[in-house]
Motif scaffolding. Structure first.
Motif, PDB file in Angstrom:
ATOM      1  N   ARG A 101       0.837  -1.194   0.000  1.00  0.00           N
ATOM      2  CA  ARG A 101       0.000   0.000   0.000  1.00  0.00           C
ATOM      3  C   ARG A 101       0.872   1.244   0.000  1.00  0.00           C
ATOM      4  O   ARG A 101       2.087   1.151   0.052  1.00  0.00           O
ATOM      5  CB  ARG A 101      -0.894   0.009   1.239  1.00  0.00           C
ATOM      6  CG  ARG A 101      -0.104   0.072   2.539  1.00  0.00           C
ATOM      7  CD  ARG A 101      -0.965  -0.170   3.771  1.00  0.00           C
ATOM      8  NE  ARG A 101      -0.154  -0.272   4.964  1.00  0.00           N
ATOM      9  CZ  ARG A 101       0.016   0.707   5.849  1.00  0.00           C
ATOM     10  NH1 ARG A 101      -0.565   1.871   5.672  1.00  0.00           N
ATOM     11  NH2 ARG A 101       0.751   0.526   6.917  1.00  0.00           N
ATOM     12  N   ILE A 102       0.220   2.383  -0.072  1.00  0.00           N
ATOM     13  CA  ILE A 102       0.874   3.673   0.097  1.00  0.00           C
ATOM     14  C   ILE A 102       0.514   4.156   1.505  1.00  0.00           C
ATOM     15  O   ILE A 102      -0.676   4.267   1.832  1.00  0.00           O
ATOM     16  CB  ILE A 102       0.390   4.697  -0.951  1.00  0.00           C
ATOM     17  CG1 ILE A 102       0.602   4.178  -2.373  1.00  0.00           C
ATOM     18  CG2 ILE A 102       1.061   6.041  -0.742  1.00  0.00           C
ATOM     19  CD1 ILE A 102       2.041   4.033  -2.792  1.00  0.00           C
ATOM     20  N   ARG A 103       1.510   4.438   2.326  1.00  0.00           N
ATOM     21  CA  ARG A 103       1.242   4.879   3.695  1.00  0.00           C
ATOM     22  C   ARG A 103       0.599   6.259   3.684  1.00  0.00           C
ATOM     23  O   ARG A 103       1.047   7.157   2.976  1.00  0.00           O
ATOM     24  CB  ARG A 103       2.548   4.879   4.495  1.00  0.00           C
ATOM     25  CG  ARG A 103       2.347   5.116   5.974  1.00  0.00           C
ATOM     26  CD  ARG A 103       3.529   4.704   6.787  1.00  0.00           C
ATOM     27  NE  ARG A 103       4.748   5.394   6.380  1.00  0.00           N
ATOM     28  CZ  ARG A 103       5.971   5.035   6.790  1.00  0.00           C
ATOM     29  NH1 ARG A 103       6.135   4.006   7.588  1.00  0.00           N
ATOM     30  NH2 ARG A 103       7.034   5.707   6.390  1.00  0.00           N
ATOM     31  N   ARG A 104      -0.443   6.418   4.496  1.00  0.00           N
ATOM     32  CA  ARG A 104      -1.251   7.630   4.456  1.00  0.00           C
ATOM     33  C   ARG A 104      -0.499   8.866   4.932  1.00  0.00           C
ATOM     34  O   ARG A 104      -0.657   9.945   4.379  1.00  0.00           O
ATOM     35  CB  ARG A 104      -2.499   7.411   5.300  1.00  0.00           C
ATOM     36  CG  ARG A 104      -3.525   8.477   5.131  1.00  0.00           C
ATOM     37  CD  ARG A 104      -4.843   8.046   5.711  1.00  0.00           C
ATOM     38  NE  ARG A 104      -5.795   9.140   5.634  1.00  0.00           N
ATOM     39  CZ  ARG A 104      -6.755   9.344   6.507  1.00  0.00           C
ATOM     40  NH1 ARG A 104      -6.903   8.526   7.517  1.00  0.00           N
ATOM     41  NH2 ARG A 104      -7.572  10.353   6.366  1.00  0.00           N
ATOM     42  N   GLY A 105       0.325   8.748   5.942  1.00  0.00           N
ATOM     43  CA  GLY A 105       0.974   9.909   6.528  1.00  0.00           C
ATOM     44  C   GLY A 105       1.973  10.602   5.628  1.00  0.00           C
ATOM     45  O   GLY A 105       1.987  11.821   5.513  1.00  0.00           O
ATOM     46  N   ASP A 106       2.812   9.809   4.944  1.00  0.00           N
ATOM     47  CA  ASP A 106       3.872  10.417   4.136  1.00  0.00           C
ATOM     48  C   ASP A 106       3.942   9.862   2.711  1.00  0.00           C
ATOM     49  O   ASP A 106       4.877  10.152   1.988  1.00  0.00           O
ATOM     50  CB  ASP A 106       5.226  10.219   4.824  1.00  0.00           C
ATOM     51  CG  ASP A 106       5.563   8.756   5.034  1.00  0.00           C
ATOM     52  OD1 ASP A 106       4.719   7.886   4.730  1.00  0.00           O
ATOM     53  OD2 ASP A 106       6.681   8.472   5.508  1.00  0.00           O
ATOM     54  N   ALA A 107       2.948   9.085   2.321  1.00  0.00           N
ATOM     55  CA  ALA A 107       2.856   8.514   0.970  1.00  0.00           C
ATOM     56  C   ALA A 107       4.045   7.627   0.630  1.00  0.00           C
ATOM     57  O   ALA A 107       4.466   7.542  -0.516  1.00  0.00           O
ATOM     58  CB  ALA A 107       2.687   9.615  -0.075  1.00  0.00           C
TER      59      ALA A 107
END
Length: 117
Positions: A101-107
């Motif tokens: 996935r792409i992490r929400r906080g820092d992409a």
């Protein structure tokens, strides 16, 4: 340009990077599968696979070589006695990286790294 440069610095000093790889290695040995960022997983793969190659012999010197890198008796024992013997007939490719996935906080791109069964 960084063509053919040998490793990823991961934005850390050399001692911090060494500690990070050591701790991630201990975590993957104990858990079997961990989620981390993609660049960390790619850098960890080579580190773990070199340790497994050393541990495949299973003798006292293998224990010493692995313990020198990990400094963790439990993880060293598990690697040399349980994990490495599974790969005696395999020439490398002991781990698998799966993008998640792409992490929400820092992409940041995230990925699972696990041992191949």
């Amino acid at each position: 340009m960084r063509h053919r440069h040998g490793y990823r610095k991961l934005g850390r000093t050399s001692s911090h990077r060494a500690a990070l790889l050591k701790n991630l290695t201990i975590a993957i040995i104990k858990a079997g599968k961990i989620e981390t960022t993609l660049p960390k997983a790619k850098e960890l793969r080579g580190y773990v696979e070199r340790l497994i190659t050393r541990a495949r012999k299973g003798d006292f010197n293998a224990h010493r070589a692995v313990f020198a890198s990990l400094q963790d008796k439990e993880a060293t024992n598990k690697l040399v006695t349980e994990i490495a013997p599974k790969y005696t007939d395999r020439n490398g490719g002991y781990t698998r990286i799966i993008k998640t996935r792409i992490r929400r906080g820092d992409a940041a791109e995230m990925a699972f790294i696990e041992f191949v069964a």
